[in-house]
Design a protein around this motif. Structure first.
Motif, PDB file in Angstrom:
ATOM      1  N   PRO A 107       0.788  -1.082  -0.117  1.00 12.94           N
ATOM      2  CA  PRO A 107       0.101  -0.349   0.066  1.00 12.94           C
ATOM      3  C   PRO A 107       0.645   1.278  -0.087  1.00 12.94           C
ATOM      4  O   PRO A 107       0.346   2.147  -0.461  1.00 12.94           O
ATOM      5  CB  PRO A 107      -0.836  -0.198   1.416  1.00 12.94           C
ATOM      6  N   TRP A 108       2.210   1.132   0.566  1.00 13.22           N
ATOM      7  CA  TRP A 108       2.874   2.370   0.533  1.00 13.22           C
ATOM      8  C   TRP A 108       3.090   2.805  -0.867  1.00 13.22           C
ATOM      9  O   TRP A 108       3.349   4.209  -1.257  1.00 13.22           O
ATOM     10  CB  TRP A 108       4.265   1.982   0.931  1.00 13.22           C
ATOM     11  N   ILE A 118       1.192   2.916  -3.402  1.00 16.38           N
ATOM     12  CA  ILE A 118       0.464   3.808  -3.925  1.00 16.38           C
ATOM     13  C   ILE A 118       0.300   4.945  -2.909  1.00 16.38           C
ATOM     14  O   ILE A 118       0.214   6.113  -3.450  1.00 16.38           O
ATOM     15  CB  ILE A 118      -1.012   3.082  -3.824  1.00 16.38           C
ATOM     16  N   ASN A 119       0.266   4.900  -1.784  1.00 17.73           N
ATOM     17  CA  ASN A 119      -0.078   6.126  -0.737  1.00 17.73           C
ATOM     18  C   ASN A 119       1.007   7.224  -0.686  1.00 17.73           C
ATOM     19  O   ASN A 119       0.818   8.360  -0.719  1.00 17.73           O
ATOM     20  CB  ASN A 119      -0.397   5.577   0.664  1.00 17.73           C
ATOM     21  N   LEU A 120       2.370   6.856  -0.796  1.00 20.90           N
ATOM     22  CA  LEU A 120       3.331   7.849  -0.795  1.00 20.90           C
ATOM     23  C   LEU A 120       3.278   8.771  -1.985  1.00 20.90           C
ATOM     24  O   LEU A 120       3.485   9.802  -1.620  1.00 20.90           O
ATOM     25  CB  LEU A 120       4.622   6.982  -0.376  1.00 20.90           C
ATOM     26  N   LEU A 161       1.007   9.661  -3.593  1.00 23.20           N
ATOM     27  CA  LEU A 161      -0.133  10.407  -3.485  1.00 23.20           C
ATOM     28  C   LEU A 161      -0.008  11.552  -2.494  1.00 23.20           C
ATOM     29  O   LEU A 161      -0.338  12.774  -2.713  1.00 23.20           O
ATOM     30  CB  LEU A 161      -1.349   9.611  -3.390  1.00 23.20           C
ATOM     31  N   ALA A 162       0.674  11.167  -1.311  1.00 23.34           N
ATOM     32  CA  ALA A 162       0.969  12.070  -0.232  1.00 23.34           C
ATOM     33  C   ALA A 162       2.047  13.017  -0.709  1.00 23.34           C
ATOM     34  O   ALA A 162       1.870  14.539  -0.498  1.00 23.34           O
ATOM     35  CB  ALA A 162       1.469  11.372   0.898  1.00 23.34           C
ATOM     36  N   TYR A 178      -6.772  10.234  -5.867  1.00 18.81           N
ATOM     37  CA  TYR A 178      -7.412   9.456  -4.557  1.00 18.81           C
ATOM     38  C   TYR A 178      -8.658   8.901  -4.662  1.00 18.81           C
ATOM     39  O   TYR A 178      -8.632   8.042  -4.102  1.00 18.81           O
ATOM     40  CB  TYR A 178      -7.610  10.697  -3.591  1.00 18.81           C
ATOM     41  N   SER A 199      -8.524   4.759  -3.681  1.00 17.09           N
ATOM     42  CA  SER A 199      -8.735   4.727  -2.442  1.00 17.09           C
ATOM     43  C   SER A 199      -9.125   3.435  -2.221  1.00 17.09           C
ATOM     44  O   SER A 199      -9.108   2.215  -3.136  1.00 17.09           O
ATOM     45  CB  SER A 199     -10.029   5.562  -2.086  1.00 17.09           C
ATOM     46  N   TYR A 200      -9.074   2.909  -0.994  1.00 10.94           N
ATOM     47  CA  TYR A 200      -9.053   1.493  -0.269  1.00 10.94           C
ATOM     48  C   TYR A 200     -10.430   0.596  -0.986  1.00 10.94           C
ATOM     49  O   TYR A 200     -11.351   1.261  -0.802  1.00 10.94           O
ATOM     50  CB  TYR A 200      -9.032   1.513   1.089  1.00 10.94           C
ATOM     51  N   TYR A 220      -7.179   0.020  -7.075  1.00 13.16           N
ATOM     52  CA  TYR A 220      -6.433  -0.177  -5.794  1.00 13.16           C
ATOM     53  C   TYR A 220      -6.214  -1.567  -5.557  1.00 13.16           C
ATOM     54  O   TYR A 220      -5.237  -2.006  -5.338  1.00 13.16           O
ATOM     55  CB  TYR A 220      -7.154   0.442  -4.376  1.00 13.16           C
TER      56      TYR A 220
END
Length: 398
Positions: A248-249, A251-253, A255-256, A272, A276-277, A282
């Motif tokens: 998941p990092w 994808i999320n990093l 975006l952050a 986003y 999203s989850y 995703y």
């Protein structure tokens, strides 16, 4: 007291301290606030960061060692190298925990009526408390690993998961009583959880045994007769923490980072929404990431060339396979085939909660995915260590 009983007592004592810490709130909060309700106090306790900063730091160090040969060589250079890695992990833990604690402290004092005396002293005291709580848990985990039974980090994580299950089950029963969910849905989730536990036990215990033949050899005055053995290769050599946690990092990093650089733009909001989850994109990207990470980490923990060299140094050969490069290639093919099965298994188990949420079959009681992997693998490791200790100390086989 026997060695096994002493280790079990140390483990139970450390876990009791861990649970006790969740009933102690951080200082400076108003006693009249809702935080002091029993169901809310754990979220703002001295252990509210849990051991996640340390886990994140350890994973980051492991990932860096995969791509940076110098750090990898340091990790394999003996006790001094391992101590250096431990220091780097603790330093990174301090930075991550302090960053998270600062965010929590800043948010708390912005809630009206929650903090008795908002200000810099409250922020500093909260940061010190939460960071100190993380390092107490790190110490407890090391205490369990060295002097107790089982892996301390995994045990602390498992206890956190298991202690939340009764409340989740009670919530599910209440929803069933109110008619908010059907009995068939609850039964489906229970059967699925049992099937997943069986699957994890079978796969984590599975080995591909490669036959090895050792020729007669002499070491000093001692002569070793020819013997047959096996080289066991786990079906899931990558474990579960690295692939399931890091995927998941990926994808999320990004975006952050994009949000920090560009702000809340329409295209970022759309990204986003799509990533999203439990969204299909995703699920697809995380599936690919878990699969690839399983291969990358397996290549790190299982080196066919090193295994072939070790076999050759000890006079071992695989029947029908020449020593040296041919043995390394043979082991690489076997490891690759077993890793395909292990990677598919990791993808399936880790993404079940997301698939359930997307299909509307999720419940408050949802023992699956990473939480199930952590608990079941911890129990298997605990059982193995207890058995080994029992046999070593002359006890009965468990």
């Amino acid at each position: 007291m026997s060695e096994l009983a002493r280790r079990i007592a140390i483990t139970i004592g450390a876990l009791l301290i861990f649970r006790l810490g969740f009933s102690i709130p951080v200082a400076g909060l108003s006693p009249q606030s809702a935080v002091f309700r029993p169901d809310a106090i754990a979220r703002l306790s001295i252990f509210s960061l849990s051991i996640l900063p340390y886990l994140s730091a350890a994973i980051i160090i492991q990932l860096v060692s995969v791509v940076w040969g110098r750090l990898s060589a340091l990790e394999r250079s003996g006790e001094a190298g391992r101590r250096a890695i431990a220091r780097y992990t603790l330093i990174l833990t301090l930075l991550l925990a302090a960053f998270q604690a600062f965010g929590i402290a800043s948010a708390l004092q912005n809630i009206r009526g929650l903090v008795v005396e908002p200000g810099d002293w409250f922020v500093l005291a909260t940061i010190a408390t939460l960071v100190g709580g993380v390092f107490v848990l790190v110490w407890l985990s090391e205490l369990i690993t060295r002097h107790g039974v089982g892996n301390g980090l995994a045990l602390i994580m498992s206890v956190g998961i298991v202690t939340a299950l009764p409340a989740e089950i009670a919530g599910t029963i209440e929803l069933l009583r109110q008619g908010a969910v059907t009995g068939n849905l609850v039964l489906f989730n229970v059967v699925l959880s049992i099937a997943l536990v069986v699957l994890v036990v079978l796969v984590e215990s599975a080995r591909r045994n490669v036959p090895v033949q050792y020729a007669a050899r002499q070491v000093g005055k001692r002569v070793f007769a020819p013997r047959a053995a096996v080289l066991p290769i786990k079906l899931n050599s990558a474990g579960f923490l690295i692939p399931v946690t890091v995927a998941p990092w990926i994808i999320n990093l990004p975006l952050a980072l994009a949000a920090a650089v560009f702000g809340q733009t329409p295209w970022l909001a759309a990204a986003y929404a799509q990533l999203s989850y439990a969204k299909p994109l995703y699920i697809g990207l995380v599936s690919i990431a878990v699969f690839v990470l399983a291969f990358i980490y397996t290549a790190r923990v299982l080196d066919p060339e090193q295994a072939a060299a070790t076999l050759q140094a000890h006079g071992g050969t695989i029947p029908g396979v020449a020593p040296g490069d041919a043995t390394a290639d043979h082991l690489d093919r076997i490891a690759s085939l077993t890793t395909v099965v292990g990677a598919v298994y990791l993808v399936a188990v880790s993404l079940i909660p997301a698939v359930q949420l997307a299909s509307g079959t999720v419940l408050p009681y949802n023992f699956g995915g990473g939480s199930l992997l952590i608990v079941v693998c911890t129990i298997l490791d605990l059982k193995k260590q207890v058995r080994d200790l029992s046999l070593t100390n002359g006890g009965e086989r468990i």
